[in-house]
Design a protein around this motif. Sequence first.
Motif, PDB file in Angstrom:
ATOM      1  N   LYS A   1       3.188 -27.681 -65.491  1.00  0.00           N
ATOM      2  CA  LYS A   1       2.511 -28.970 -66.003  1.00  0.00           C
ATOM      3  C   LYS A   1       1.623 -28.684 -67.323  1.00  0.00           C
ATOM      4  O   LYS A   1       1.505 -29.326 -68.118  1.00  0.00           O
ATOM      5  N   LYS A   2       0.545 -28.145 -66.894  1.00  0.00           N
ATOM      6  CA  LYS A   2      -0.544 -27.510 -67.901  1.00  0.00           C
ATOM      7  C   LYS A   2       0.255 -27.070 -68.907  1.00  0.00           C
ATOM      8  O   LYS A   2      -0.178 -27.346 -70.245  1.00  0.00           O
ATOM      9  N   ASN A   3       1.059 -26.016 -68.692  1.00  0.00           N
ATOM     10  CA  ASN A   3       1.523 -25.483 -69.940  1.00  0.00           C
ATOM     11  C   ASN A   3       2.416 -26.336 -70.663  1.00  0.00           C
ATOM     12  O   ASN A   3       2.601 -26.238 -72.079  1.00  0.00           O
ATOM     13  N   LYS A   4       3.126 -27.191 -70.251  1.00  0.00           N
ATOM     14  CA  LYS A   4       4.187 -28.422 -70.956  1.00  0.00           C
ATOM     15  C   LYS A   4       3.333 -29.125 -71.848  1.00  0.00           C
ATOM     16  O   LYS A   4       3.443 -29.424 -72.908  1.00  0.00           O
ATOM     17  N   LYS A   5       2.156 -29.850 -71.390  1.00  0.00           N
ATOM     18  CA  LYS A   5       0.970 -30.405 -72.035  1.00  0.00           C
ATOM     19  C   LYS A   5       0.492 -29.670 -73.432  1.00  0.00           C
ATOM     20  O   LYS A   5       0.513 -30.100 -74.451  1.00  0.00           O
ATOM     21  N   LYS A   6       0.199 -28.359 -73.047  1.00  0.00           N
ATOM     22  CA  LYS A   6      -0.108 -27.320 -74.022  1.00  0.00           C
ATOM     23  C   LYS A   6       0.752 -27.272 -75.116  1.00  0.00           C
ATOM     24  O   LYS A   6       0.616 -27.172 -76.336  1.00  0.00           O
ATOM     25  N   LYS A   7       2.293 -27.159 -74.669  1.00  0.00           N
ATOM     26  CA  LYS A   7       3.217 -27.015 -75.622  1.00  0.00           C
ATOM     27  C   LYS A   7       3.257 -28.171 -76.488  1.00  0.00           C
ATOM     28  O   LYS A   7       3.733 -28.064 -77.687  1.00  0.00           O
ATOM     29  N   GLY A   8       3.183 -29.418 -75.952  1.00  0.00           N
ATOM     30  CA  GLY A   8       3.160 -30.476 -76.884  1.00  0.00           C
ATOM     31  C   GLY A   8       1.910 -30.702 -77.816  1.00  0.00           C
ATOM     32  O   GLY A   8       1.970 -31.812 -78.149  1.00  0.00           O
ATOM     33  N   GLY A   9       0.938 -29.652 -77.880  1.00  0.00           N
ATOM     34  CA  GLY A   9      -0.108 -29.849 -78.987  1.00  0.00           C
ATOM     35  C   GLY A   9      -0.997 -30.896 -78.587  1.00  0.00           C
ATOM     36  O   GLY A   9      -1.454 -31.541 -79.203  1.00  0.00           O
ATOM     37  N   GLY A  10      -0.994 -31.032 -77.208  1.00  0.00           N
ATOM     38  CA  GLY A  10      -2.083 -32.129 -76.773  1.00  0.00           C
ATOM     39  C   GLY A  10      -1.386 -33.522 -76.701  1.00  0.00           C
ATOM     40  O   GLY A  10      -2.350 -34.407 -76.553  1.00  0.00           O
ATOM     41  N   GLY A  11      -0.272 -33.861 -77.095  1.00  0.00           N
ATOM     42  CA  GLY A  11       0.460 -34.999 -76.860  1.00  0.00           C
ATOM     43  C   GLY A  11       0.948 -35.275 -75.644  1.00  0.00           C
ATOM     44  O   GLY A  11       0.588 -34.945 -74.529  1.00  0.00           O
ATOM     45  N   LYS A  12       2.061 -36.300 -75.688  1.00  0.00           N
ATOM     46  CA  LYS A  12       2.453 -36.856 -74.453  1.00  0.00           C
ATOM     47  C   LYS A  12       3.428 -35.917 -73.905  1.00  0.00           C
ATOM     48  O   LYS A  12       3.690 -34.718 -74.533  1.00  0.00           O
ATOM     49  N   VAL A  13       4.119 -35.918 -72.690  1.00  0.00           N
ATOM     50  CA  VAL A  13       4.976 -35.243 -72.049  1.00  0.00           C
ATOM     51  C   VAL A  13       6.440 -36.180 -72.207  1.00  0.00           C
ATOM     52  O   VAL A  13       6.438 -37.344 -71.991  1.00  0.00           O
ATOM     53  N   GLN A  14       7.469 -35.431 -72.569  1.00  0.00           N
ATOM     54  CA  GLN A  14       8.771 -36.074 -72.802  1.00  0.00           C
ATOM     55  C   GLN A  14       9.255 -36.691 -71.607  1.00  0.00           C
ATOM     56  O   GLN A  14       9.230 -36.301 -70.406  1.00  0.00           O
ATOM     57  N   THR A  15       9.801 -37.948 -71.741  1.00  0.00           N
ATOM     58  CA  THR A  15      10.532 -38.605 -70.420  1.00  0.00           C
ATOM     59  C   THR A  15      12.006 -38.311 -70.335  1.00  0.00           C
ATOM     60  O   THR A  15      12.375 -37.369 -71.283  1.00  0.00           O
ATOM     61  N   ASP A  16      12.661 -38.583 -69.202  1.00  0.00           N
ATOM     62  CA  ASP A  16      14.062 -38.341 -69.085  1.00  0.00           C
ATOM     63  C   ASP A  16      14.834 -39.428 -68.483  1.00  0.00           C
ATOM     64  O   ASP A  16      14.493 -40.155 -67.535  1.00  0.00           O
ATOM     65  N   PRO A  17      15.635 -39.907 -69.423  1.00  0.00           N
ATOM     66  CA  PRO A  17      16.060 -39.541 -70.805  1.00  0.00           C
ATOM     67  C   PRO A  17      14.985 -39.658 -71.684  1.00  0.00           C
ATOM     68  O   PRO A  17      14.185 -40.540 -71.823  1.00  0.00           O
ATOM     69  N   PRO A  18      15.425 -38.692 -72.661  1.00  0.00           N
ATOM     70  CA  PRO A  18      14.163 -38.789 -74.122  1.00  0.00           C
ATOM     71  C   PRO A  18      13.920 -40.019 -74.642  1.00  0.00           C
ATOM     72  O   PRO A  18      15.014 -40.612 -75.017  1.00  0.00           O
ATOM     73  N   THR A  19      12.607 -40.612 -74.823  1.00  0.00           N
ATOM     74  CA  THR A  19      12.470 -41.853 -75.563  1.00  0.00           C
ATOM     75  C   THR A  19      11.386 -41.527 -76.350  1.00  0.00           C
ATOM     76  O   THR A  19      11.041 -42.535 -77.478  1.00  0.00           O
ATOM     77  N   ILE A  20      10.593 -40.797 -76.098  1.00  0.00           N
ATOM     78  CA  ILE A  20       9.294 -40.451 -77.004  1.00  0.00           C
ATOM     79  C   ILE A  20       9.588 -39.953 -78.297  1.00  0.00           C
ATOM     80  O   ILE A  20      10.039 -38.781 -78.377  1.00  0.00           O
ATOM     81  N   PRO A  21       9.159 -40.394 -79.489  1.00  0.00           N
ATOM     82  CA  PRO A  21       9.426 -39.796 -80.715  1.00  0.00           C
ATOM     83  C   PRO A  21       8.709 -38.350 -80.745  1.00  0.00           C
ATOM     84  O   PRO A  21       7.710 -37.958 -80.227  1.00  0.00           O
ATOM     85  N   ILE A  22       9.263 -37.558 -81.507  1.00  0.00           N
ATOM     86  CA  ILE A  22       8.816 -35.858 -81.586  1.00  0.00           C
ATOM     87  C   ILE A  22       7.275 -36.096 -82.258  1.00  0.00           C
ATOM     88  O   ILE A  22       6.538 -35.136 -81.823  1.00  0.00           O
ATOM     89  N   SER A  23       7.155 -36.801 -82.892  1.00  0.00           N
ATOM     90  CA  SER A  23       5.648 -36.856 -83.703  1.00  0.00           C
ATOM     91  C   SER A  23       4.710 -37.345 -82.839  1.00  0.00           C
ATOM     92  O   SER A  23       3.626 -36.713 -82.841  1.00  0.00           O
TER      93      SER A  23
END
Length: 470
Positions: free
Chosen positions: A91-113
């Motif tokens: 979970k920590k790595n996932k947040k880091k991968k996102g550049g400090g942003g949000k974590v994607q939902t399933d199904p995906p709804t959050i814009p990549i930006s």
Amino acid sequence: MTAKLTEEEQKKEVEEACEGLKSVDINASVEPPETGDDNKVEKKKKKRNRKKKGGDEGVGGDDETKEENNGTENNVKDDLPKDAQEGVSKKKNKKKKGGGGKVQTDPPTIPISELFPNGNFPEGQIMDHHIALNDQKAKERFTSEEARALDRLQLDMYKEVRQAAEAHRQTRQHIQRWVKPGMTMIDICQELESTARRLIGESGLDAGLAFPTGCSRNYVAAHYTPNAGDKTVLEYDDVVKMDFGTHIKGRIIDCAWTLSFNEKYDPLLKAVRAATEEGIKHAGIDSRLCDVGAAIQEVMESHEIELEGKTYQVKSIRNLNGHSISPYQIHSGKTVPIIAGGETTRMEENEFYAIETFGSTGRGHVYEDMECSHYMKNFDVGHVPLRLQKSKQLLNTINKHFGTLAFCRRWLDRIGEARYLMALKDLGEKGIVDQYPPLCDVKGCYTAQYEHTLLLRPTCKEIISRGDDY
């Protein structure tokens, strides 16, 4: 010299001492007496209070608190089961991968930006440029300081195309998990396109879909998407080419894969995917297009597939090919053949290419058939006078919403256009809008496709659309 006590006197003395101990309250707190005057006593009390407060809030107290917190966290993590510990780390790595942003939902709804608010979108696969026999032109580019400086000048453009690639990756991986036999093709396309629009953050001609979703089935190799009213259903035995594109400011990601549920078609898919990888391997600055095509055909046609007791050689579809890509232009002049022969033109620095291959169990040659659904404004067309008011209105709509990017009838329906077929035909006859009907091999055969977009950077080639799926 002391007098020696008798035995009875010693025994009596011990008993008296024990009686004294029994009368002592061991729970009582003993306060040392305060000495001196009242002012001195008050000063000592204040000093003790300051020391106590400093231990809680002072610098040393903060360090101790941090150590205690770290120790507590470590102890809690140590007490968890191994799977749970790994989950916390992921979970920590996932947040880091996102550049400090949000974590994607399933199904995906959050814009990549929003997932990467710092603008550092995931990089594609990095590979060295292909070096042909006796070819020194592509050597040592990765360590060349001049090439590295040219690379740095284009970071903004790299970010744009990587954002489009990440939207493509997340969209297609959602569809791969979601799609099932029995769904209608139009529902599949609408789910894919609505997801891609959310992730790319659709905004006029600045961001959105680059062309309609191709979902060509079986002997249809390309350029099929359902028009309104099409009730075609996805079958378990279908082999579907899923081909769609995304773009940011005209920087297009053109990427495709083949969807199949029946394992008997796996050899066909394996052949086409291996051929695409071979094409990617041979692509690079100064590579000749004909050499890339020859390498693709050699790999493709080394595979066979057995269907219904009959063995078929997998053939490259000789009149389909890959192509170069420019801003707002999906086919920008250069073609990458998937058979031997063709042009000796070389690939050049800073060019984008779609390396796509098509394999078939049929003749290996396609022709136009079926109802048309794909259209695109001619990139080089100038001003053409129009007499019909409806044609003028439709052309204005196309210029506003699609520009020189491809579109389909469903998209015209979506933005409110109606009774436009005559106007669309008129624009086609005037050479303003080109039609792209479905491309079909012989009926009863099966075709497959895999495609990636790559960028020939000064230092390396980047397969921008690469993902964990393919």
